[in-house]
Design an enzyme around this catalytic site. Structure first.
Site, short mmCIF file in Angstrom:
data_model
loop_
_atom_site.label_atom_id
_atom_site.label_comp_id
_atom_site.label_asym_id
_atom_site.label_seq_id
_atom_site.Cartn_x
_atom_site.Cartn_y
_atom_site.Cartn_z
N GLY A 6 -28.52 -17.04 -25.07
CA GLY A 6 -29.53 -17.54 -25.99
C GLY A 6 -29.06 -18.59 -26.97
N SER A 7 -28.11 -19.45 -26.56
CA SER A 7 -27.68 -20.49 -27.52
C SER A 7 -28.76 -21.56 -27.68
CB SER A 7 -26.34 -21.11 -27.10
OG SER A 7 -26.47 -21.91 -25.97
N ARG A 63 -35.79 -16.07 -14.13
CA ARG A 63 -36.81 -15.58 -13.19
C ARG A 63 -37.73 -16.73 -12.82
NH1 ARG A 63 -35.14 -11.58 -10.71
NH2 ARG A 63 -37.23 -11.10 -9.98
N HIS A 118 -33.04 -27.95 -18.47
CA HIS A 118 -32.14 -27.82 -17.31
C HIS A 118 -30.91 -28.68 -17.56
CE1 HIS A 118 -30.94 -27.00 -13.22
NE2 HIS A 118 -30.65 -28.28 -13.07
N ASP A 139 -37.49 -26.82 -11.39
CA ASP A 139 -36.80 -27.96 -12.04
C ASP A 139 -37.41 -29.31 -11.65
OD1 ASP A 139 -35.02 -26.14 -13.21
OD2 ASP A 139 -33.63 -26.26 -11.54
#
Ligand code: GRF
Length: 215
Positions: free
Chosen positions: A16-17, A95, A113, A149
């Site tokens: 979670g950065s 997911r 991404h 993506d």
């Protein structure tokens, strides 16, 4: 006159950065989005504790407890509805949603991404970049569409590939840019300076300036 801040849910699966960088940006009362919910599909995601420390509501929707993707997506949808969420940010969320779920959030769901899309989609983008021998790598904030993506690009940032880089060194250099780019991308979308029109992202001239693109 201040306008209502958009209510944002961040979906995570791990450390979670990127989530933390969005939470930090949204501490500024002039930021046009408020992080209202952090949701993880994994009970052990380290990011959950970071979000709770920041005083943000957290929830686990464990995908392993659902019969299929449709049921999992429905549970996520209920949670987003319960929190009156306007925008969703995927941040290391591992997911894949059903096409129907993604279509329902069209123009209101972002992802980051770690590559300069459309290059190096999917897993291990840094290894892909090193294998391809590119000199410039980076990250992309994009709207989410059913194909992985592949959604319309909101913002990109580039980094050099250095001699001797391994996957970890390159990932670290890109991650520093991700932490700057995602808050900027969310800001532009939340304030309406970037918007989805007929499958393309349209930027205002202010947004182009903010992204360093000239007008
Ligand atoms: C980031 O590199 C993000 O771009 C990718 O997965 C990683 C998640 O890192 N999708 P973190 O959980 O935000 O620290």
């Amino acid at each position: 006159m201040s306008i209502a801040r958009r209510r944002v849910a961040i979906l995570i699966s791990g450390r979670g950065s990127n989530m933390a960088s969005l939470i930090e940006a949204a501490r500024d009362p002039t930021y046009p989005a408020a992080i209202t919910l952090v949701l993880s599909n994994r009970p052990d995601a380290a990011g959950l504790a970071r979000a709770a420390e920041a005083g943000i509501a957290t929830q686990v929707v464990d995908h392993t407890t659902f019969l299929d993707r449709v049921a999992f997506d429905a549970a996520i949808g209920r949670s987003l509805g319960d929190h009156a969420i306007d925008l969703v940010c995927l941040a290391g969320f591992m997911r894949i949603f059903t096409d129907a779920f993604v279509t329902g959030w069209q123009g209101r769901m972002l992802n980051i991404h770690p590559s300069l899309l459309p290059a190096f989609k999917g897993l291990h983008p840094h290894a892909q970049a090193l294998a391809a021998g590119v000199r410039i790598h980076g990250c992309t904030v994009h709207y989410v569409v059913p194909e992985l993506d592949s959604g319309p690009i909101v913002a990109q940032a580039a980094v050099p590939v250095m001699a001797g880089d391994d996957e970890a060194a390159l990932a670290g250099r890109v991650l520093a840019e991700e932490h700057r780019l995602y808050p900027l991308g969310l800001r532009l979308v939340a304030e309406g300076a970037a918007r989805l029109e007929a499958g393309r992202t349209v930027l205002t001239s202010g947004a182009r300036t903010a992204l360093g693109l000239g007008v």
